[in-house]
Design a protein around this motif. Sequence first.
Motif, PDB file in Angstrom:
ATOM      1  N   ARG A  36      39.189  42.526  38.642  1.00 41.01           N
ATOM      2  CA  ARG A  36      39.312  43.898  39.154  1.00 41.01           C
ATOM      3  C   ARG A  36      38.769  43.987  40.569  1.00 41.01           C
ATOM      4  O   ARG A  36      39.391  44.597  41.454  1.00 41.01           O
ATOM      5  CB  ARG A  36      38.565  44.863  38.236  1.00 41.01           C
ATOM      6  CG  ARG A  36      38.493  46.294  38.749  1.00 41.01           C
ATOM      7  CD  ARG A  36      37.732  47.185  37.787  1.00 41.01           C
ATOM      8  NE  ARG A  36      37.555  48.533  38.332  1.00 41.01           N
ATOM      9  CZ  ARG A  36      36.571  48.890  39.133  1.00 41.01           C
ATOM     10  NH1 ARG A  36      35.629  48.004  39.497  1.00 41.01           N
ATOM     11  NH2 ARG A  36      36.494  50.136  39.598  1.00 41.01           N
ATOM     12  N   GLU A  37      37.624  43.368  40.817  1.00 45.69           N
ATOM     13  CA  GLU A  37      37.039  43.393  42.161  1.00 45.69           C
ATOM     14  C   GLU A  37      37.935  42.681  43.163  1.00 45.69           C
ATOM     15  O   GLU A  37      38.073  43.125  44.312  1.00 45.69           O
ATOM     16  CB  GLU A  37      35.646  42.760  42.142  1.00 45.69           C
ATOM     17  CG  GLU A  37      34.630  43.488  41.268  1.00 45.69           C
ATOM     18  CD  GLU A  37      34.285  44.882  41.775  1.00 45.69           C
ATOM     19  OE1 GLU A  37      34.531  45.168  42.961  1.00 45.69           O
ATOM     20  OE2 GLU A  37      33.754  45.681  40.983  1.00 45.69           O
ATOM     21  N   HIS A  38      38.543  41.587  42.744  1.00 44.81           N
ATOM     22  CA  HIS A  38      39.504  40.901  43.622  1.00 44.81           C
ATOM     23  C   HIS A  38      40.623  41.858  44.020  1.00 44.81           C
ATOM     24  O   HIS A  38      40.968  41.992  45.197  1.00 44.81           O
ATOM     25  CB  HIS A  38      40.131  39.701  42.911  1.00 44.81           C
ATOM     26  CG  HIS A  38      39.204  38.585  42.588  1.00 44.81           C
ATOM     27  ND1 HIS A  38      37.992  38.396  43.216  1.00 44.81           N
ATOM     28  CD2 HIS A  38      39.332  37.561  41.699  1.00 44.81           C
ATOM     29  CE1 HIS A  38      37.414  37.317  42.731  1.00 44.81           C
ATOM     30  NE2 HIS A  38      38.199  36.794  41.814  1.00 44.81           N
ATOM     31  N   ALA A  39      41.239  42.484  43.018  1.00 44.53           N
ATOM     32  CA  ALA A  39      42.390  43.350  43.278  1.00 44.53           C
ATOM     33  C   ALA A  39      42.022  44.505  44.204  1.00 44.53           C
ATOM     34  O   ALA A  39      42.767  44.827  45.139  1.00 44.53           O
ATOM     35  CB  ALA A  39      42.941  43.879  41.953  1.00 44.53           C
ATOM     36  N   LEU A  40      40.874  45.126  43.958  1.00 42.93           N
ATOM     37  CA  LEU A  40      40.460  46.260  44.790  1.00 42.93           C
ATOM     38  C   LEU A  40      40.220  45.833  46.232  1.00 42.93           C
ATOM     39  O   LEU A  40      40.637  46.527  47.174  1.00 42.93           O
ATOM     40  CB  LEU A  40      39.188  46.884  44.213  1.00 42.93           C
ATOM     41  CG  LEU A  40      39.324  47.577  42.854  1.00 42.93           C
ATOM     42  CD1 LEU A  40      37.963  48.063  42.369  1.00 42.93           C
ATOM     43  CD2 LEU A  40      40.307  48.750  42.921  1.00 42.93           C
ATOM     44  N   LEU A  41      39.564  44.685  46.432  1.00 43.51           N
ATOM     45  CA  LEU A  41      39.287  44.241  47.798  1.00 43.51           C
ATOM     46  C   LEU A  41      40.558  43.778  48.497  1.00 43.51           C
ATOM     47  O   LEU A  41      40.759  44.079  49.683  1.00 43.51           O
ATOM     48  CB  LEU A  41      38.249  43.115  47.792  1.00 43.51           C
ATOM     49  CG  LEU A  41      37.839  42.606  49.181  1.00 43.51           C
ATOM     50  CD1 LEU A  41      37.297  43.743  50.054  1.00 43.51           C
ATOM     51  CD2 LEU A  41      36.815  41.474  49.069  1.00 43.51           C
ATOM     52  N   PHE A  42      41.422  43.075  47.805  1.00 39.30           N
ATOM     53  CA  PHE A  42      42.686  42.651  48.409  1.00 39.30           C
ATOM     54  C   PHE A  42      43.472  43.861  48.897  1.00 39.30           C
ATOM     55  O   PHE A  42      44.002  43.872  50.011  1.00 39.30           O
ATOM     56  CB  PHE A  42      43.513  41.854  47.402  1.00 39.30           C
ATOM     57  CG  PHE A  42      43.287  40.369  47.447  1.00 39.30           C
ATOM     58  CD1 PHE A  42      44.290  39.506  47.855  1.00 39.30           C
ATOM     59  CD2 PHE A  42      42.071  39.832  47.083  1.00 39.30           C
ATOM     60  CE1 PHE A  42      44.096  38.139  47.904  1.00 39.30           C
ATOM     61  CE2 PHE A  42      41.854  38.465  47.122  1.00 39.30           C
ATOM     62  CZ  PHE A  42      42.871  37.617  47.543  1.00 39.30           C
ATOM     63  N   ALA A  43      43.548  44.886  48.055  1.00 39.29           N
ATOM     64  CA  ALA A  43      44.283  46.092  48.450  1.00 39.29           C
ATOM     65  C   ALA A  43      43.607  46.785  49.620  1.00 39.29           C
ATOM     66  O   ALA A  43      44.276  47.255  50.553  1.00 39.29           O
ATOM     67  CB  ALA A  43      44.393  47.036  47.257  1.00 39.29           C
ATOM     68  N   VAL A  86      43.503  50.075  37.238  1.00 43.52           N
ATOM     69  CA  VAL A  86      43.188  49.466  38.533  1.00 43.52           C
ATOM     70  C   VAL A  86      44.267  49.827  39.553  1.00 43.52           C
ATOM     71  O   VAL A  86      43.973  50.145  40.714  1.00 43.52           O
ATOM     72  CB  VAL A  86      43.036  47.941  38.409  1.00 43.52           C
ATOM     73  CG1 VAL A  86      42.838  47.303  39.778  1.00 43.52           C
ATOM     74  CG2 VAL A  86      41.858  47.608  37.499  1.00 43.52           C
ATOM     75  N   VAL A  87      45.524  49.804  39.126  1.00 43.82           N
ATOM     76  CA  VAL A  87      46.618  50.202  40.013  1.00 43.82           C
ATOM     77  C   VAL A  87      46.433  51.644  40.468  1.00 43.82           C
ATOM     78  O   VAL A  87      46.579  51.959  41.660  1.00 43.82           O
ATOM     79  CB  VAL A  87      47.981  50.030  39.304  1.00 43.82           C
ATOM     80  CG1 VAL A  87      49.101  50.705  40.101  1.00 43.82           C
ATOM     81  CG2 VAL A  87      48.285  48.550  39.115  1.00 43.82           C
ATOM     82  N   ASP A  88      46.105  52.521  39.541  1.00 44.53           N
ATOM     83  CA  ASP A  88      45.910  53.936  39.888  1.00 44.53           C
ATOM     84  C   ASP A  88      44.778  54.089  40.905  1.00 44.53           C
ATOM     85  O   ASP A  88      44.867  54.897  41.840  1.00 44.53           O
ATOM     86  CB  ASP A  88      45.589  54.745  38.632  1.00 44.53           C
ATOM     87  CG  ASP A  88      46.769  54.848  37.679  1.00 44.53           C
ATOM     88  OD1 ASP A  88      47.903  54.564  38.107  1.00 44.53           O
ATOM     89  OD2 ASP A  88      46.552  55.197  36.504  1.00 44.53           O
ATOM     90  N   GLU A  89      43.722  53.301  40.725  1.00 47.65           N
ATOM     91  CA  GLU A  89      42.580  53.356  41.644  1.00 47.65           C
ATOM     92  C   GLU A  89      42.984  52.888  43.040  1.00 47.65           C
ATOM     93  O   GLU A  89      42.593  53.484  44.051  1.00 47.65           O
ATOM     94  CB  GLU A  89      41.444  52.497  41.098  1.00 47.65           C
ATOM     95  CG  GLU A  89      40.126  52.657  41.822  1.00 47.65           C
ATOM     96  CD  GLU A  89      38.987  51.950  41.121  1.00 47.65           C
ATOM     97  OE1 GLU A  89      37.901  51.848  41.733  1.00 47.65           O
ATOM     98  OE2 GLU A  89      39.170  51.488  39.973  1.00 47.65           O
ATOM     99  N   ILE A  90      43.783  51.825  43.101  1.00 47.95           N
ATOM    100  CA  ILE A  90      44.245  51.301  44.386  1.00 47.95           C
ATOM    101  C   ILE A  90      45.143  52.316  45.092  1.00 47.95           C
ATOM    102  O   ILE A  90      44.987  52.592  46.289  1.00 47.95           O
ATOM    103  CB  ILE A  90      44.982  49.969  44.191  1.00 47.95           C
ATOM    104  CG1 ILE A  90      43.984  48.868  43.815  1.00 47.95           C
ATOM    105  CG2 ILE A  90      45.762  49.579  45.450  1.00 47.95           C
ATOM    106  CD1 ILE A  90      44.639  47.556  43.399  1.00 47.95           C
ATOM    107  N   ILE A  91      46.085  52.898  44.354  1.00 47.18           N
ATOM    108  CA  ILE A  91      47.012  53.864  44.947  1.00 47.18           C
ATOM    109  C   ILE A  91      46.267  55.110  45.417  1.00 47.18           C
ATOM    110  O   ILE A  91      46.546  55.660  46.492  1.00 47.18           O
ATOM    111  CB  ILE A  91      48.120  54.212  43.933  1.00 47.18           C
ATOM    112  CG1 ILE A  91      49.025  52.984  43.712  1.00 47.18           C
ATOM    113  CG2 ILE A  91      48.947  55.393  44.429  1.00 47.18           C
ATOM    114  CD1 ILE A  91      50.078  53.173  42.635  1.00 47.18           C
TER     115      ILE A  91
END
Length: 292
Positions: free
Chosen positions: A20-27, A55-60
Motif C-alpha cells: 500500500r505504501e509503495h502504491a501511494l508513493l508511486f502515485a 487504495v485506488v480511491d485514496e490515490i484518486i
Amino acid sequence: MGALDGRVAIVTGAGRGIGREHALLFAAEGASVVVNDLGGANDGSGSDAGPAQQVVDEIIAAGGKAVANTDNVADWAGAKALVDQAVSEFGGLDVLVNNAGILRDAFIAGMSEAEWDAVIAVHLKGHFAPLRHAAEYWKTRSKAGEPVAASVINTASASGTFMPNAGQANYGAAKAGIAAMTLVAAQELERYGVRVNAIAPIARTRLTLATPGMGALFAQEVPEGEFDAFSPANIAPLVAYLGTEKCPFNGKVFAVQGGAIFELDGWRGGRTVETDGPWTLDNLDEHLADWA
C-alpha cells in the motif's frame, strides 16, 4: 514534477502494509498505478476486492491515477491479465513491483504439503508469473526498436537471506529463491532495457505481527512525533527510487529497515582446503577438522 512522472507501475499485494505504501508513493510521484491485491487473509485464503479499491480511491482522491486489480498473481493467466490491464488502461508498463505474499508458518517436522505449496506458489511463482509476462512485453517492444527503460523490484526477506527464522522453511526458501531469481533476471533482461533489483524489508505489517517471536517487537508503540523505525512507509522511498527511469542499479539486493539500507552480498567463497588427489573420508576429516 514527480520522480515517476509518466511511468506506469504495477504493485502486487498493494492493498495493505508495505505494498500500500509503495502504491501511494508511486502515485504521489506521478506514476499511474495498477493496485493489485487478491484481498486474502494472512494465509492466502479467501478474497476481497475491498483493499485494492480502497487504495485506488485514496490515490484518486489525492489527484493521482490508479486502477484496481484482484487477479491472483500465482495464477499464470491472472498474472498475464494483470500485465495486460496496465497496458490497456495506461498505454504501457514501466515498473513491476512484486510484493504479494502470505504466511503459513510451521516447523518442518509438522509442515503439511499444502502449507509448503501455498507459500511457494504465492511468493515464488507469484513473483515469476508477472515477471515472465512483463518480460515478454518489454522484449517485444525492444525487438521492435522501441526504447525501453523498465524496472522490476522484487521482494525478498531477511528470513530468506541473512536472518533465517525457525518455522519458516517454506517462506525462507521462497524468499531465497526470489533473491536468486532477481540476479538471473537482471542478467537476462538488461539487453532489453530492463533493470531487476530486490529488497529485503523489515517493517510492521500484518504478516510480521503474526510471526512467532517477532510480533511483540513490531507491536511496540512509538510515541507521537518520534521516528517509527518499523513503519512500512520507510520501505517505499527505496522502491520508488529503484523504479525511476535513470536509477543505475541492476542485479542488487538491498535490505532496508527504518533509516538503514545495506547491500546484501549473497553467497561468497570462504575458507578453502585442497588435496593433490581424490577426497577420502580420512583426508576430509583431517582437512576439515579446524572448521568444526
